[in-house]
Design a protein around this motif. Sequence first.
Motif, PDB file in Angstrom:
ATOM      1  N   ALA A   2      24.042  48.225  43.817  1.00 38.42           N
ATOM      2  CA  ALA A   2      24.069  47.335  45.053  1.00 38.42           C
ATOM      3  C   ALA A   2      25.209  47.680  46.011  1.00 38.42           C
ATOM      4  O   ALA A   2      26.422  47.832  45.308  1.00 38.42           O
ATOM      5  CB  ALA A   2      23.689  45.836  44.801  1.00 38.42           C
ATOM      6  N   GLY A   3      25.282  47.783  47.286  1.00 36.20           N
ATOM      7  CA  GLY A   3      26.348  47.900  48.007  1.00 36.20           C
ATOM      8  C   GLY A   3      26.783  49.180  48.489  1.00 36.20           C
ATOM      9  O   GLY A   3      25.722  49.993  48.708  1.00 36.20           O
ATOM     10  N   ARG A   4      27.918  49.304  48.504  1.00 36.03           N
ATOM     11  CA  ARG A   4      28.285  50.786  49.209  1.00 36.03           C
ATOM     12  C   ARG A   4      27.991  51.823  48.265  1.00 36.03           C
ATOM     13  O   ARG A   4      26.720  51.984  47.616  1.00 36.03           O
ATOM     14  CB  ARG A   4      29.696  50.573  49.296  1.00 36.03           C
ATOM     15  N   ARG A   5      28.741  52.725  48.064  1.00 39.61           N
ATOM     16  CA  ARG A   5      28.460  54.011  47.159  1.00 39.61           C
ATOM     17  C   ARG A   5      28.040  53.800  45.758  1.00 39.61           C
ATOM     18  O   ARG A   5      28.816  52.804  45.006  1.00 39.61           O
ATOM     19  CB  ARG A   5      29.569  55.086  47.322  1.00 39.61           C
ATOM     20  N   SER A   6      27.005  54.330  45.278  1.00 42.40           N
ATOM     21  CA  SER A   6      26.867  54.168  44.032  1.00 42.40           C
ATOM     22  C   SER A   6      27.759  54.778  43.001  1.00 42.40           C
ATOM     23  O   SER A   6      28.445  55.669  43.264  1.00 42.40           O
ATOM     24  CB  SER A   6      25.463  54.669  43.606  1.00 42.40           C
ATOM     25  N   ALA A   7      27.902  54.267  41.700  1.00 42.57           N
ATOM     26  CA  ALA A   7      28.995  55.168  40.985  1.00 42.57           C
ATOM     27  C   ALA A   7      28.510  56.650  40.552  1.00 42.57           C
ATOM     28  O   ALA A   7      29.111  57.519  40.701  1.00 42.57           O
ATOM     29  CB  ALA A   7      28.618  54.500  39.499  1.00 42.57           C
ATOM     30  N   GLY A   8      27.024  56.624  40.953  1.00 47.40           N
ATOM     31  CA  GLY A   8      26.488  58.189  40.627  1.00 47.40           C
ATOM     32  C   GLY A   8      27.019  58.740  41.806  1.00 47.40           C
ATOM     33  O   GLY A   8      27.558  60.206  41.619  1.00 47.40           O
ATOM     34  N   THR A   9      27.147  58.471  42.884  1.00 44.63           N
ATOM     35  CA  THR A   9      27.711  59.123  44.191  1.00 44.63           C
ATOM     36  C   THR A   9      29.102  59.369  44.056  1.00 44.63           C
ATOM     37  O   THR A   9      29.667  60.265  44.651  1.00 44.63           O
ATOM     38  CB  THR A   9      27.397  58.577  45.687  1.00 44.63           C
ATOM     39  N   ALA A  10      29.663  58.528  43.170  1.00 44.98           N
ATOM     40  CA  ALA A  10      31.392  58.556  43.138  1.00 44.98           C
ATOM     41  C   ALA A  10      31.378  59.644  42.119  1.00 44.98           C
ATOM     42  O   ALA A  10      32.799  60.014  41.862  1.00 44.98           O
ATOM     43  CB  ALA A  10      31.897  57.273  42.674  1.00 44.98           C
ATOM     44  N   GLY A  11      30.477  60.189  41.492  1.00 47.28           N
ATOM     45  CA  GLY A  11      30.824  61.506  40.850  1.00 47.28           C
ATOM     46  C   GLY A  11      31.203  61.180  39.575  1.00 47.28           C
ATOM     47  O   GLY A  11      32.060  61.738  38.640  1.00 47.28           O
ATOM     48  N   HIS A  44      40.727  52.311  36.244  1.00 51.09           N
ATOM     49  CA  HIS A  44      39.402  51.966  36.114  1.00 51.09           C
ATOM     50  C   HIS A  44      38.397  51.731  37.257  1.00 51.09           C
ATOM     51  O   HIS A  44      39.100  52.076  38.469  1.00 51.09           O
ATOM     52  CB  HIS A  44      39.357  50.496  35.604  1.00 51.09           C
ATOM     53  N   HIS A  45      37.089  52.189  37.053  1.00 50.35           N
ATOM     54  CA  HIS A  45      36.255  51.970  38.254  1.00 50.35           C
ATOM     55  C   HIS A  45      35.828  50.573  38.224  1.00 50.35           C
ATOM     56  O   HIS A  45      35.549  50.095  36.808  1.00 50.35           O
ATOM     57  CB  HIS A  45      34.938  52.829  38.387  1.00 50.35           C
ATOM     58  N   VAL A  46      35.880  49.828  38.980  1.00 49.13           N
ATOM     59  CA  VAL A  46      35.813  48.224  38.926  1.00 49.13           C
ATOM     60  C   VAL A  46      34.540  47.872  39.612  1.00 49.13           C
ATOM     61  O   VAL A  46      34.278  48.028  40.899  1.00 49.13           O
ATOM     62  CB  VAL A  46      37.190  47.463  39.377  1.00 49.13           C
ATOM     63  N   VAL A  47      33.482  46.981  38.800  1.00 47.72           N
ATOM     64  CA  VAL A  47      32.226  46.305  39.346  1.00 47.72           C
ATOM     65  C   VAL A  47      32.722  44.936  39.495  1.00 47.72           C
ATOM     66  O   VAL A  47      33.256  44.252  38.857  1.00 47.72           O
ATOM     67  CB  VAL A  47      31.336  46.555  38.087  1.00 47.72           C
ATOM     68  N   ASP A  64      39.204  47.958  48.908  1.00 50.58           N
ATOM     69  CA  ASP A  64      39.002  49.659  48.597  1.00 50.58           C
ATOM     70  C   ASP A  64      37.910  49.968  49.840  1.00 50.58           C
ATOM     71  O   ASP A  64      36.792  50.324  49.479  1.00 50.58           O
ATOM     72  CB  ASP A  64      38.303  49.886  47.383  1.00 50.58           C
ATOM     73  N   PRO A  65      38.412  50.261  51.042  1.00 49.67           N
ATOM     74  CA  PRO A  65      37.674  50.420  52.172  1.00 49.67           C
ATOM     75  C   PRO A  65      36.943  51.715  52.199  1.00 49.67           C
ATOM     76  O   PRO A  65      35.976  51.676  52.623  1.00 49.67           O
ATOM     77  CB  PRO A  65      38.656  50.762  53.455  1.00 49.67           C
ATOM     78  N   GLY A  66      37.416  52.617  51.293  1.00 52.53           N
ATOM     79  CA  GLY A  66      36.781  53.925  51.082  1.00 52.53           C
ATOM     80  C   GLY A  66      35.508  53.927  50.278  1.00 52.53           C
ATOM     81  O   GLY A  66      34.787  54.824  50.090  1.00 52.53           O
ATOM     82  N   GLY A  67      35.696  52.630  49.310  1.00 55.51           N
ATOM     83  CA  GLY A  67      34.490  52.537  48.449  1.00 55.51           C
ATOM     84  C   GLY A  67      34.446  53.641  47.369  1.00 55.51           C
ATOM     85  O   GLY A  67      33.373  53.812  46.562  1.00 55.51           O
ATOM     86  N   ARG A  68      35.539  54.040  46.806  1.00 61.77           N
ATOM     87  CA  ARG A  68      35.638  55.081  45.546  1.00 61.77           C
ATOM     88  C   ARG A  68      35.929  54.280  44.316  1.00 61.77           C
ATOM     89  O   ARG A  68      35.388  54.722  43.313  1.00 61.77           O
ATOM     90  CB  ARG A  68      36.442  55.993  45.798  1.00 61.77           C
ATOM     91  N   ARG A  69      36.519  53.093  44.218  1.00 67.81           N
ATOM     92  CA  ARG A  69      36.815  52.539  43.038  1.00 67.81           C
ATOM     93  C   ARG A  69      36.439  51.171  42.811  1.00 67.81           C
ATOM     94  O   ARG A  69      36.581  50.654  41.653  1.00 67.81           O
ATOM     95  CB  ARG A  69      38.615  52.495  43.209  1.00 67.81           C
ATOM     96  N   VAL A  70      35.720  50.740  43.835  1.00 70.30           N
ATOM     97  CA  VAL A  70      35.015  49.177  43.437  1.00 70.30           C
ATOM     98  C   VAL A  70      33.614  49.269  44.001  1.00 70.30           C
ATOM     99  O   VAL A  70      33.552  49.719  45.076  1.00 70.30           O
ATOM    100  CB  VAL A  70      36.104  48.135  44.488  1.00 70.30           C
ATOM    101  N   THR A  71      32.819  48.593  43.270  1.00 75.09           N
ATOM    102  CA  THR A  71      31.442  48.815  43.428  1.00 75.09           C
ATOM    103  C   THR A  71      31.095  47.152  43.508  1.00 75.09           C
ATOM    104  O   THR A  71      31.201  46.656  42.395  1.00 75.09           O
ATOM    105  CB  THR A  71      30.554  49.570  42.521  1.00 75.09           C
ATOM    106  N   ALA A  72      30.613  46.827  44.571  1.00 80.55           N
ATOM    107  CA  ALA A  72      29.954  45.512  44.428  1.00 80.55           C
ATOM    108  C   ALA A  72      28.707  45.215  43.899  1.00 80.55           C
ATOM    109  O   ALA A  72      27.720  46.286  44.065  1.00 80.55           O
ATOM    110  CB  ALA A  72      29.993  44.783  45.801  1.00 80.55           C
ATOM    111  N   VAL A  73      28.241  44.241  43.116  1.00 81.85           N
ATOM    112  CA  VAL A  73      26.974  44.040  42.559  1.00 81.85           C
ATOM    113  C   VAL A  73      26.614  42.593  42.503  1.00 81.85           C
ATOM    114  O   VAL A  73      27.481  41.757  42.390  1.00 81.85           O
ATOM    115  CB  VAL A  73      26.787  44.540  40.964  1.00 81.85           C
TER     116      VAL A  73
END
Length: 247
Positions: A2-11, A44-47, A64-73
């Motif tokens: 959910a939210g911004r870029r998915s972990a998958g798209t974060a590579g 870490h990548h942080v959920v 993390d305005p760029g959405g690379r290190r933090v994913t909201a769920v």
Amino acid sequence: MAGRRSAGTAGTAGTGTPPVAVVTGANRGIGHEVVRRLAERGAHHVVLGSRDLAKGEAAARRIDPGGRRVTAVQLDVADDASVAAMADRVTRDLGRVDVVVNNAAILYDTWAQARSADLDEVHRAMETNLFGAWRVTQALLPLLRRSPHPRVVNVSSEGGSLAGMTGGTPAYSVSKAALNALTRLLAGELRRHGVLVNAVCPGWTATDMGGGGRPVPEGAAGVVWAATLPDDGPNGGFFRDGKPVPW
Ligand code: NDP
């Protein structure tokens, strides 16, 4: 996710996936600061778990305005389906969990006493403060056990210290004492899998719950310490600022 870029798209899926930390109740207060500090350390990548996804996404953007290190769920720790959905998404999109910070809590019931407590209120506190941490840990355990350096931090309170209990805040104190017991049980059971499980009191901290106290970064520091312990760090302990607190 959910939210911004998915972990998958974060590579980050597949080989080379960075360690993943999941923090509950992280849209504000100590949990939010723990996410910030873990993300800023860069390891870490942080959920960022939030029961209101929009608030979680806004909180993630602040860090993390760029959405690379933090994913909201979306994550309501009192809701089995929400916890299961979070675990499914993390499994699918990130494929690993290395750190779980059980931070979400409610009901610092300064108005209540054990002799006359509203037991529905006590039940509600247990559902979030004890069972919430328990179900999140169980849901993520299959991933945690595959981590090379797994850590669980149960954000507790000195209010849950049996040694210091003299009355008052019954729902909160009983729920945190039970969380401390869960910490001991999990630490013993998971020791052979290399999982370090500790309880941490952040100290009286100036959040919505605290209503005063020390700055939030100071309260969060001891939680981050426990989340990033070396392999020879303590297991099954209760700490504030990295120092033992009486059970
Ligand atoms: P806050 O009240 O500021 O924040 C609590 C967080 O938990 C919020 O993000 C809230 O989300 C979330 N939350 C509540 N219920 C749920 C739920 N069912 N599912 C998911 N998230 C939920 O508290 P603090 O930051 O002060 O507290 C963090 C931790 O530190 C808690 O475990 C607390 O007991 C502990 N602690 C705090 C002290 C202090 O002085 N502040 C002292 C000792 C311990 P929402 O915005 O949706 O309500």
